[in-house]
Design an enzyme around this catalytic site. Structure first.
Site, short mmCIF file in Angstrom:
data_model
loop_
_atom_site.label_atom_id
_atom_site.label_comp_id
_atom_site.label_asym_id
_atom_site.label_seq_id
_atom_site.Cartn_x
_atom_site.Cartn_y
_atom_site.Cartn_z
N ARG A 87 33.19 101.13 77.79
CA ARG A 87 33.02 102.27 77.11
C ARG A 87 33.39 102.65 75.64
O ARG A 87 33.34 103.51 75.11
CB ARG A 87 33.02 103.36 77.78
N ASP A 88 34.58 101.61 75.44
CA ASP A 88 34.97 101.74 74.21
C ASP A 88 35.40 100.34 73.55
O ASP A 88 36.42 99.92 73.10
CB ASP A 88 36.38 102.63 73.87
N VAL A 89 34.42 99.49 73.48
CA VAL A 89 34.51 98.09 72.63
C VAL A 89 34.74 98.26 71.34
O VAL A 89 33.66 98.83 70.82
CB VAL A 89 33.32 97.11 73.19
N ASN A 93 40.73 96.93 70.23
CA ASN A 93 40.98 96.76 71.86
C ASN A 93 40.58 95.19 72.03
O ASN A 93 40.49 94.82 73.21
CB ASN A 93 39.73 97.55 72.69
N THR A 128 34.50 105.66 70.14
CA THR A 128 34.81 105.53 68.63
C THR A 128 33.52 105.83 67.96
O THR A 128 32.55 104.94 68.23
CB THR A 128 35.64 104.18 68.58
#
Length: 194
Positions: A87-89, A93, A128
């Site tokens: 959910r936040d690639v 990260n 993001t």
């Protein structure tokens, strides 16, 4: 109480992420609480974030992009096979370690931060904005691996074009574009994209 619910989700998600064991995923060793502070103990890696590398040089060489794409895709595929959605690639990260491997980080944090209840009007982070999938932007419940694949695609786009497809003055405007605006074709921005 909201804090107890948040803490419960924190442990549940972190423990689920801790079961992932793959060469391209940062390992979570322990999840716990010390006093009033909940924590996640993760593998310590020497290297750099993809974000820093991209900030240094903009567009990356094709062979480096292909290596990053292959290794991150392996990690994502493994997580998805185990029903874990990141959910936040995004580039911050992704870690390029000194050992030559590329790692996807923060599996235990991305979903926890959202608590699964976020909306555009809430104060909670829901990913993001530059990398968010349309379905995540509208707070769709039960997100599947497609949300990670979309964000991964945006990250690849940025590596080969030199910028994200959508940028605006406010997070809301960026999110709006992800939902409603056709993606600018990479070669219209960088004619050298192979």
């Amino acid at each position: 109480d909201d804090m107890d619910e948040y803490e419960g989700r924190f442990y549940q998600e972190a423990k689920a992420a801790g079961r992932l064991s793959h060469p391209n995923i940062v390992t979570i060793y322990d999840v716990g609480k010390s006093g009033n502070v909940a924590y996640i103990a993760m593998e310590l890696l020497q290297g750099r974030e993809l974000r820093d590398i991209m900030n240094d040089g903009g567009v990356l060489p094709v062979d480096q992009v292909l290596d990053i794409v292959a290794q991150v895709a392996l990690g994502l595929a493994y997580a998805h096979e185990h029903d874990i959605v990141h959910r936040d690639v995004k580039p911050s990260n992704v870690l390029l370690a000194n050992d030559g491997l590329i790692y996807l980080a923060d599996f235990g944090l991305a979903r926890i931060a959202q608590s699964g209840e976020s909306t555009l009007t809430s104060d909670m982070v829901l990913g993001t904005p530059q990398y968010i999938s349309p379905e995540q932007a509208i707070s769709k419940k039960d997100l599947d691996e497609g949300t990670d694949i979309y964000s991964f695609g945006v990250m690849i786009y940025e590596m080969v074009v030199g910028r994200v497809p959508f940028s605006a003055d406010t997070p809301f405007s960026i999110i709006h574009d992800h939902i409603y605006t056709p993606l600018p074709l990479p070669q219209t921005i960088n004619p050298n994209v192979p």
